[in-house]
Structure formats: structure tokens, C-alpha cells
Design an enzyme around this catalytic site. Structure first.
Site, PDB file in Angstrom:
ATOM      1  CB  THR A  27      -0.896   0.037   1.256  1.00  0.00           C
ATOM      2  OG1 THR A  27      -0.075   0.259   2.415  1.00  0.00           O
ATOM      3  CG2 THR A  27      -1.677  -1.258   1.430  1.00  0.00           C
ATOM      4  CB  ALA A  56       1.783  -0.307   6.524  1.00  0.00           C
ATOM      5  CB  VAL A  82       8.148  -0.313   8.460  1.00  0.00           C
ATOM      6  CG1 VAL A  82       8.129   1.213   8.526  1.00  0.00           C
ATOM      7  CG2 VAL A  82       7.501  -0.918   9.702  1.00  0.00           C
ATOM      8  CE  LYS A  83       5.704   1.008  -0.617  1.00  0.00           C
ATOM      9  NZ  LYS A  83       4.480   1.244  -1.390  1.00  0.00           N
ATOM     10  CG  LEU A  84      11.070   3.130   6.308  1.00  0.00           C
ATOM     11  CD1 LEU A  84      12.267   2.301   6.735  1.00  0.00           C
ATOM     12  CD2 LEU A  84      10.723   4.170   7.371  1.00  0.00           C
TER      13      LEU A  84
END
Ligand code: E4P
Length: 215
Positions: A27, A56, A82-84
Site C-alpha cells: 500500500t 504500510a 514498514v515502508k520508508l
């Protein structure tokens, strides 16, 4: 090659996951906003549907705030990645979360050297945006080829997650270039399966069976 769905539409993901072919979901803030649903609830629902990695994304732009958001997201479900963003703060946060044993996906990657930095930061995934590079008149798929070579040269564990996929040919080319995974919009995923000759062939098989009076 792992196939991920690039969407925050829970119903659309659920339908495609029923095929058993979906390994994960990505996402992003735009997709969450488009879904009109609460962020945390939505990603947890998706985690429960796919039983695989679900990216996310943090919204913070400063390291400390990113780290806090990343830890909060990771605590929601064991499948959260965890998207960074590909920024100095994003990479520093990636390194810190990796040290905590949290999975990460460094996004908005538009060059192979950016990919190298994500790998150095210990990212679980890096997301080269193929379609957006094509959109500015450059060859997006070169990113995958170049990153594959760099990662193999140094035995980096970071997985190449081909993103910003616009059509089925992107999926094929990414697979041929050695991407570990591709994240695919729902409409493109549906097209992977479809071919007019398959439909015509099946129709003819069934018609022949019926006209021979077989049951
Ligand atoms: C990937 O993680 C991104 O969400 C996505 O692939 C971006 O694609 P777009 O360029 O079609 O917005």
C-alpha cells in the site's frame, strides 16, 4: 517470483487472494487515501487476508518520528513491512528498524545507486518504480537489470520488488531481469491470466465434448 497486489482495496485483494497466487500486498499513502478507509484497520485486514508481507508506509519525514511510526506499524501485525521513503531519514530509520528485527521496504527508488543505498541500510525490500521512470522517457526496466547485478556482486539480501507496474509486459520483463517480486495493480493482475485464445480454446473444447454427447 513473488506476486504482490499493489492496492489498499480490501475487497479487491480478497477476491484475488482466493486464487492462492498472492504472496503479499503493498500500500502507499495515495492508495490508502483512495480507499477512504482507516489506515491501521485496513492494513490489518489485508494482513489477515494474504498471510504474507504487507507494506504500510510511514507519513513522518524526520528520523525520530519515522522510527516511532515504523515501530507502531510493525506492532499492528507480524506481516507488516514498514515502508520508508528513499531519503537520508528514511535510510537511517531503515537501518534502525532492521536492527530491531522489523522488516522494511524502501520506496520511491528511481536509480540503481539509490537501490545500493537501500541494500546498505539493510532493507528487506527495495521498490524501483519502473512505470514512473518510463513516464519521463527513460527505460525503467534498466533499474531492475542494474540492481540485480549490483546486489548479486555483493550478495546483498535485499529483495528487488518491481513497482509502479503499468502492464503485463512489465511483469514479464521484471521476471526475466531477475526481480525477486513484483507488486501489481489489480487491473494488471487480472490481465496476467487472460488471453483470448484461452477463452476460444476452452469454448471449443466444451462445445466438442457436448456435441459428442459426452457427460
Ligand atoms: C509501490 O509500492 C507503489 O505503491 C506503486 O507501485 C506506485 O505505483 P504508481 O507509479 O502506479 O503510483
Amino acid at each position: 517470483m513473488d506476486l504482490f497486489i499493489d492496492s489498499a482495496d480490501v475487497n479487491a485483494i480478497e477476491t484475488r487472494a482466493a486464487s492462492g497466487l498472492i504472496d503479499g500486498v503493498t500500500t502507499n499513502p495515495s492508495l490508502i487515501a483512495k480507499s477512504g478507509q482507516p489506515f491501521h484497520d485496513t492494513v490489518v485486514k489485508i494482513c489477515n487476508i494474504v498471510g504474507g508481507p504487507v507494506s504500510a508506509e510511514v507519513i513522518a519525514t524526520e528520523h525520530d518520528a519515522m522510527l516511532a511510526q515504523g515501530r507502531e506499524l510493525a506492532a499492528l501485525h507480524e506481516h507488516i513491512v514498514v515502508k520508508l521513503p528513499m531519503t537520508i531519514a528514511g535510510l537511517a530509520t531503515c537501518k534502525a528498524l532492521t536492527k530491531d528485527g522489523i522488516k522494511t521496504n524502501v520506496t520511491l527508488c528511481f536509480s540503481a545507486v539509490q537501490g545500493l543505498l537501500a541494500a546498505k541500510a539493510g532493507a528487506t525490500y527495495v521498490s524501483p518504480f519502473i512505470g514512473r521512470v518510463d513516464d519521463i522517457g527513460l527505460a525503467g526496466m534498466e533499474l531492475i537489470h542494474d540492481m540485480r547485478q549490483v546486489f548479486d556482486n555483493y550478495a546483498f539480501d535485499t529483495k528487488i520488488l518491481a513497482a509502479s507496474i503499468r502492464h503485463t509486459e512489465h511483469v514479464l520483463q521484471a521476471a526475466m531481469a531477475g526481480a525477486d517480486a513484483a507488486t501489481i495493480p489489480v487491473a494488471v493482475f487480472d490481465k496476467l491470466l487472460n488471453h483470448p485464445l484461452t477463452d476460444q480454446g476452452l469454448e471449443a473444447f466444451l462445445a466438442d465434448w457436448k456435441s459428442a454427447g459426452l457427460t
